[in-house]
Design a protein around this motif. Structure first.
Motif, PDB file in Angstrom:
ATOM      1  N   MET C 170       0.810  -1.216   0.000  1.00 36.45           N
ATOM      2  CA  MET C 170       0.000   0.000   0.000  1.00 36.45           C
ATOM      3  C   MET C 170       0.844   1.268   0.000  1.00 36.45           C
ATOM      4  N   ALA C 171       2.022   1.219   0.626  1.00 37.66           N
ATOM      5  CA  ALA C 171       2.867   2.414   0.693  1.00 37.66           C
ATOM      6  C   ALA C 171       3.672   2.604  -0.591  1.00 37.66           C
ATOM      7  N   LEU C 172       3.897   1.501  -1.295  1.00 40.87           N
ATOM      8  CA  LEU C 172       4.760   1.541  -2.481  1.00 40.87           C
ATOM      9  C   LEU C 172       4.393   2.628  -3.497  1.00 40.87           C
ATOM     10  N   TYR C 174       2.925   5.444  -3.145  1.00 41.03           N
ATOM     11  CA  TYR C 174       3.193   6.803  -2.649  1.00 41.03           C
ATOM     12  C   TYR C 174       4.688   7.108  -2.721  1.00 41.03           C
ATOM     13  N   ILE C 175       5.494   6.141  -2.240  1.00 36.60           N
ATOM     14  CA  ILE C 175       6.945   6.370  -2.251  1.00 36.60           C
ATOM     15  C   ILE C 175       7.436   6.496  -3.691  1.00 36.60           C
ATOM     16  N   SER C 176       6.944   5.625  -4.558  1.00 34.52           N
ATOM     17  CA  SER C 176       7.485   5.649  -5.914  1.00 34.52           C
ATOM     18  C   SER C 176       7.029   6.895  -6.669  1.00 34.52           C
ATOM     19  N   ALA C 177       5.825   7.371  -6.394  1.00 28.14           N
ATOM     20  CA  ALA C 177       5.366   8.581  -7.088  1.00 28.14           C
ATOM     21  C   ALA C 177       6.221   9.791  -6.701  1.00 28.14           C
ATOM     22  N   VAL C 178       6.489   9.950  -5.411  1.00 24.92           N
ATOM     23  CA  VAL C 178       7.305  11.095  -4.976  1.00 24.92           C
ATOM     24  C   VAL C 178       8.732  10.948  -5.504  1.00 24.92           C
ATOM     25  N   THR C 179       9.275   9.732  -5.401  1.00 28.82           N
ATOM     26  CA  THR C 179      10.650   9.515  -5.859  1.00 28.82           C
ATOM     27  C   THR C 179      10.770   9.811  -7.353  1.00 28.82           C
ATOM     28  N   ARG C 180       9.795   9.333  -8.120  1.00 28.26           N
ATOM     29  CA  ARG C 180       9.834   9.587  -9.560  1.00 28.26           C
ATOM     30  C   ARG C 180       9.849  11.085  -9.829  1.00 28.26           C
ATOM     31  N   GLY C 220       9.734  11.161   0.421  1.00 28.40           N
ATOM     32  CA  GLY C 220       8.744  10.237  -0.118  1.00 28.40           C
ATOM     33  C   GLY C 220       8.576   9.024   0.779  1.00 28.40           C
ATOM     34  N   VAL C 221       9.710   8.517   1.278  1.00 29.57           N
ATOM     35  CA  VAL C 221       9.653   7.346   2.161  1.00 29.57           C
ATOM     36  C   VAL C 221       8.891   7.697   3.436  1.00 29.57           C
ATOM     37  N   ILE C 222       9.150   8.880   3.958  1.00 28.81           N
ATOM     38  CA  ILE C 222       8.475   9.268   5.198  1.00 28.81           C
ATOM     39  C   ILE C 222       6.984   9.521   4.948  1.00 28.81           C
ATOM     40  N   LEU C 223       6.671  10.031   3.763  1.00 25.46           N
ATOM     41  CA  LEU C 223       5.262  10.180   3.399  1.00 25.46           C
ATOM     42  C   LEU C 223       4.575   8.815   3.374  1.00 25.46           C
ATOM     43  N   GLY C 224       5.294   7.830   2.815  1.00 20.90           N
ATOM     44  CA  GLY C 224       4.786   6.456   2.833  1.00 20.90           C
ATOM     45  C   GLY C 224       4.615   5.973   4.265  1.00 20.90           C
ATOM     46  N   LEU C 225       5.557   6.361   5.128  1.00 21.53           N
ATOM     47  CA  LEU C 225       5.459   5.993   6.544  1.00 21.53           C
ATOM     48  C   LEU C 225       4.183   6.573   7.156  1.00 21.53           C
ATOM     49  N   GLY C 226       3.898   7.828   6.831  1.00 14.22           N
ATOM     50  CA  GLY C 226       2.683   8.468   7.344  1.00 14.22           C
ATOM     51  C   GLY C 226       1.439   7.692   6.949  1.00 14.22           C
ATOM     52  N   ARG C 227       1.423   7.232   5.689  1.00 17.59           N
ATOM     53  CA  ARG C 227       0.298   6.420   5.214  1.00 17.59           C
ATOM     54  C   ARG C 227       0.214   5.127   6.015  1.00 17.59           C
ATOM     55  N   ALA C 228       1.359   4.478   6.182  1.00 14.41           N
ATOM     56  CA  ALA C 228       1.370   3.158   6.831  1.00 14.41           C
ATOM     57  C   ALA C 228       0.938   3.264   8.293  1.00 14.41           C
ATOM     58  N   ILE C 289       3.722  14.711  13.052  1.00 19.55           N
ATOM     59  CA  ILE C 289       5.170  14.930  13.049  1.00 19.55           C
ATOM     60  C   ILE C 289       5.795  14.306  11.812  1.00 19.55           C
ATOM     61  N   VAL C 290       5.408  13.057  11.532  1.00 14.60           N
ATOM     62  CA  VAL C 290       5.987  12.340  10.395  1.00 14.60           C
ATOM     63  C   VAL C 290       5.692  13.068   9.085  1.00 14.60           C
ATOM     64  N   ASN C 291       4.434  13.479   8.896  1.00 10.41           N
ATOM     65  CA  ASN C 291       4.092  14.176   7.661  1.00 10.41           C
ATOM     66  C   ASN C 291       4.777  15.525   7.556  1.00 10.41           C
ATOM     67  N   GLY C 292       4.920  16.200   8.694  1.00  7.22           N
ATOM     68  CA  GLY C 292       5.604  17.491   8.693  1.00  7.22           C
ATOM     69  C   GLY C 292       7.037  17.345   8.201  1.00  7.22           C
ATOM     70  N   ILE C 293       7.726  16.331   8.715  1.00  8.86           N
ATOM     71  CA  ILE C 293       9.103  16.093   8.288  1.00  8.86           C
ATOM     72  C   ILE C 293       9.158  15.785   6.799  1.00  8.86           C
TER      73      ILE C 293
END
Lengths: 282, 264, 307
Positions: C170-172, C174-180, C220-228, C289-293
């Motif tokens: 599910m997080a993949l 989000y991370i890949s979109a931001v990274t791309r 992007g990874v941290i955004l994925g973390l926020g989702r997770a 906090i996570v999303n802010g970072i």
């Protein structure tokens, strides 16, 4: 030369790994779609859309109440999320760097990152606890709150794409500011905003967590806004964790219908964008 | 073996093109250019913007083909070997023919020291280490006339340097891999006059050791730094001659028109 | 003339009002949950987040297992999803032939469109049995990891591992979109500079492109973390919902979101409700906090290179 050969080998290995990653990343989607079709397609019949759920032990039946319930919830959410989101988006696009605009933009991101279950308990606290019963209205409002940041963001982005010269042209014609914004700027940006709205609807259509303690679900036919209401995702959840095979089959069918709804809305969103870019080339 | 291609020069040039054409898709931006570049000589390529001079330069180390849809035909020889021949690796070519771009391109996440050794680090375990690495860094920075300005802060980020210093850092980075030719693509286009002057002095130093090719739209600069000048117009090589001759007695009327400012 | 001025004023009032809904709503959420959570916080004190005892009958509310489960399942998700997502993003921005980019990007993006409850359903009937019958035996017998605490104990199926895997999927996207996006924002000149030094394509990606986009990728990874962290349904359906801390990833666990989802409608005592609100409050603050970072890091890349 051997160093060069080694580097080139490393190059090929690493580049191949990105191919592997791409295959691995698309596999779950293909698996999920395959399983949905395999297990859900046989249960989806016209009856599924027109009949009510049947008790355990009776085969057949449908989710007509849940499908209608989901549509009602989307309707309520849209009635809240769209005007607020578009209005806030207009404000952000026109104010850009004002202190309030910056704050609102940031908080909109915060709201967007908020876990949906948190919105659920919030809606419960305000809209269920005081009245003593679960209601469609509470569920729709929770979903509407989820829509707001999504719609705000796309509206702002789309309005910013409208060239400033258009605004100036309208003002020069003697249009008042508000009419310029609403009938010139907003209209030009409309296809993009529709896309954003559809994406937001696709996202909330499948939401379950905010509905658990608001809309709550209902085994019976109900379209009353002040009563608990059935919703497709809630029904899928209830059936999925039940111990009965008949209900599992219904859950798969419901999931298939839900994903088709979500995909159709998503594809419609893409289509609107494409139509827009197609026509704006001249 | 390839024959010498430049009639004016007796000895064989280090780098030479013959019938070189370059394309983006179907459109031809460089047409049949035959030109030689010798050691201890600065060759300037001048011409109005869009004449293909940067593209020509990028063909000399096979950077041109990294742009999607770009291609080249003809021959480019380095020490007599065609770098476009089958079996020649563009990666190896680029280690012999260094390049510096219009805007400084330091790697922003690396320190000054790491920027200089960036090209060497790619070699992995063959890269110089410890004291050797320090020698390379110092040598390249001295060569690029930047050592005295940065020797006390080699560990700092390259982004902290001024534009002119960044550009000299990029030259040092290119020199660290000991190329036989260095290509400068309008290296002073984004610099202030003082930094420009430093880079121009540096160009003069560079040619003591290697062949230098510089693309510039600034004719005064070409006149100041180069030994030979080639004039390119709409992809065609109009004229090439010793710089003094080209600017004082051009053979071709189009060259004369350009250097007297009648177009471009 | 006055008509136009009145119209302008009304319009301005309306859009400002709509804009103010957002801060108002957030303030309301924070206050409502804070007030509702207060009794639990004041009763349990610090033990609310340190105690492992979640006993409704005894009125003991220690959310440590749920907090632990939220962190561990999200960590597994990131560990699995990050390399894949970055790999896909590199493939899409640097390597894939043009005709392949759109379809692959579309398929990966589609993962984000699948409703959570559908992931859960698929998790129950496909992922959990597959992990139990194939992946766990492989980890234990072929890789001999059975002796390590991480993979010890009975494997019934619903587990922290299952939750981590489903969250990874599910997080993949989000991370890949931001990274791309951040990879595409790396200037061509950086790529040219690396190639001109004689770098291979991979060396160019490793030494120039990825470092340049580094903080955006982390964002992007941290955004994925926020989702997770905030994900509810899919996790609730596969994690097993047991409020205990176990070293084994094969044991069932709990997350903050699934704790709320499971117990909220059954909570009868005021303190129990308040405790669940308090769990919601912790979740709120952590994701904030996570999303802010994450936003800050992505914004840093978008605003150009820096020291």
């Amino acid at each position: 030369m051997s160093a060069l050969r080694r580097r080139k080998a490393g190059n090929i290995v690493m580049l191949s790994l990105t191919y592997v990653a791409s295959v691995l990343a698309t596999l779950p989607l293909l698996f999920i779609l395959f399983h949905l079709l395999q297990k859900g397609a046989s249960t989806v019949s016209p009856d599924f859309f027109t009949h009510m759920p049947r008790p355990v032990g009776e085969a057949g039946g449908g989710m007509s109440n849940a499908i209608v319930g989901t549509l009602i919830l989307i309707g309520i959410a849209g009635a809240i999320g769209l005007p607020v989101g578009i209005g806030a988006g207009l404000y952000l696009a026109e104010k850009r760097t004002g202190a309030l605009a910056m704050t609102v933009r940031f908080l909109s991101d915060v709201l967007n990152g908020l876990p949906s279950i948190v919105l659920g308990i919030f809606a419960w606290q305000f809209l269920v606890r005081p009245f003593g019963n679960f209601s469609a209205l509470a569920g729709g409002i929770a979903l509407g709150a989820m829509m707001i940041p999504l719609v705000t963001r796309t509206t702002e982005e789309m309005i910013r794409l409208v060239p400033n010269s258009l605004r100036e042209a309208a003002l020069a014609l003697g249009y008042p500011r508000w009419r310029t914004s609403l009938s010139v700027i907003l209209r030009t940006a409309l296809p993009g905003i529709v896309t954003g709205a559809l994406v937001a609807i696709a996202r909330i259509a499948g939401e379950t967590a905010p509905l658990l303690f608001t809309a709550f679900g209902n085994q019976f036919w109900s379209t009353a806004l002040r009563e608990p209401i059935a919703a497709l995702p809630l029904q899928i959840f209830a059936y999925a964790i039940s111990p009965y095979d008949e209900w599992h089959a219904q859950a798969w069918a419901g999931a298939l219908v839900l994903i088709v709804i979500v995909l159709v809305i998503s594809l419609a969103a893409r289509h609107v964008t494409r139509a827009r870019f197609g026509s704006s080339t001249d | 073996m390839i024959q010498p291609v430049d009639e004016d020069a007796p000895e064989r040039p280090r780098l030479a093109t013959r019938e070189l054409s370059a394309f983006f898709g179907r459109s031809r931006v460089v047409s049949n250019v035959t030109l030689g570049f010798r050691d201890q000589e600065v060759t300037a390529i001048i011409g109005p913007s869009g004449c293909g001079k940067s593209t020509l330069l990028r063909c000399l180390n096979r950077m041109h083909e990294t742009v999607p849809g770009a291609s080249a035909t003809g021959i480019v020889t380095l020490d007599g070997t065609d770098i476009y021949a089958a079996g020649v690796d563009p990666i190896a070519v680029r280690r012999h023919v260094g390049m510096v771009f219009q805007r400084p391109t330091p790697f922003p996440t690396m320190s000054i020291r790491d920027n200089v050794t960036a090209g060497l680090k790619i070699l992995g375990r063959h890269a110089p280490r410890g004291a050797d690495a320090e020698d390379v860094v110092e040598g390249a920075l001295r060569h690029a006339a930047l050592w005295d300005e940065v020797k006390d802060r080699l560990g700092e980020s390259a982004i902290a340097l001024s534009g002119g210093q960044q550009q000299r850092l990029c030259i040092a980075r290119a020199l660290a891999i000991r190329p036989q030719v260095i290509l400068l693509d309008e290296p002073t286009a984004s610099l202030d006059p003082l930094s420009t002057q430093k880079v121009e002095e540096l160009v003069y130093q560079l040619k003591q050791d290697i062949a230098v090719v510089i693309v510039t739209h600034n004719m005064q600069q070409a006149a100041r730094v180069s030994d030979r000048t080639a004039f390119l117009l709409m992809g065609d090589l109009v004229e090439t001659a010793p710089t003094n001759t080209l600017f004082t007695a051009p053979r071709d009327p189009r060259t004369e028109a350009y250097i007297t400012g009648r177009f471009g | 003339m006055t008509g136009a001025a009145t119209g302008d004023r009304l319009y301005q009032l309306a859009v400002t009002g709509f804009a103010l809904v957002i801060p108002g709503l957030l303030a309301l959420i924070a206050i409502a949950i804070g007030v509702a959570a207060w009794p639990a916080f004041s009763t349990a004190g610090l033990s609310f987040i340190t105690s492992s005892e979640w006993n409704v009958q005894a009125g003991k509310f220690g959310a440590a297992p749920a907090i632990y489960g939220t962190l561990v399942s999200s960590f597994i998700a990131l560990a699995l999803a990050t390399p894949l997502a970055v790999g896909v993003a590199i493939f899409l921005s640097e390597i894939a032939p043009k005709w392949l980019r759109q379809p692959v990007a579309f398929l990966v993006d589609l993962l984000a469109a699948i409703p959570s409850v559908v992931y859960g359903l698929w998790g129950i009937f496909f992922l959990v049995p597959m992990l139990r019958d194939h992946v766990v035996p492989f980890l234990r017998d072929t890789l001999h990891l059975g002796g390590t605490p991480l993979f010890s104990g009975p494997a019934y199926g619903p587990s922290m591992l299952a939750a981590g895997v489903i969250l990874a999927i599910m997080a993949l996207p989000y991370i890949s979109a931001v990274t791309r996006e951040v990879l595409l924002a790396v200037p061509r000149s950086q790529r040219d500079a690396a190639l001109a030094l004689g770098a291979t394509k991979w060396e160019m990606i490793r030494d120039a492109v990825v470092p340049y986009a580094r903080s955006g990728i982390i964002g992007g990874v941290i955004l994925g973390l926020g989702r997770a962290l905030g994900e509810t349904m899919a996790v609730t359906m596969v994690i097993g919902n047991r409020p205990e801390i176990s070293a084994s990833l094969l044991a069932p666990g709990y997350t903050m979101a699934s704790l709320i989802a499971n117990e909220f409608t059954e909570a009868t005592s005021d303190l129990h409700l308040s405790a669940l609100m308090a769990v919601g409050a912790v979740l709120f603050v952590v994701t904030l906090i996570v999303n802010g970072i994450a936003r800050w890091l992505v914004w840093r890349v978008a605003s150009g290179p820096r020291a």
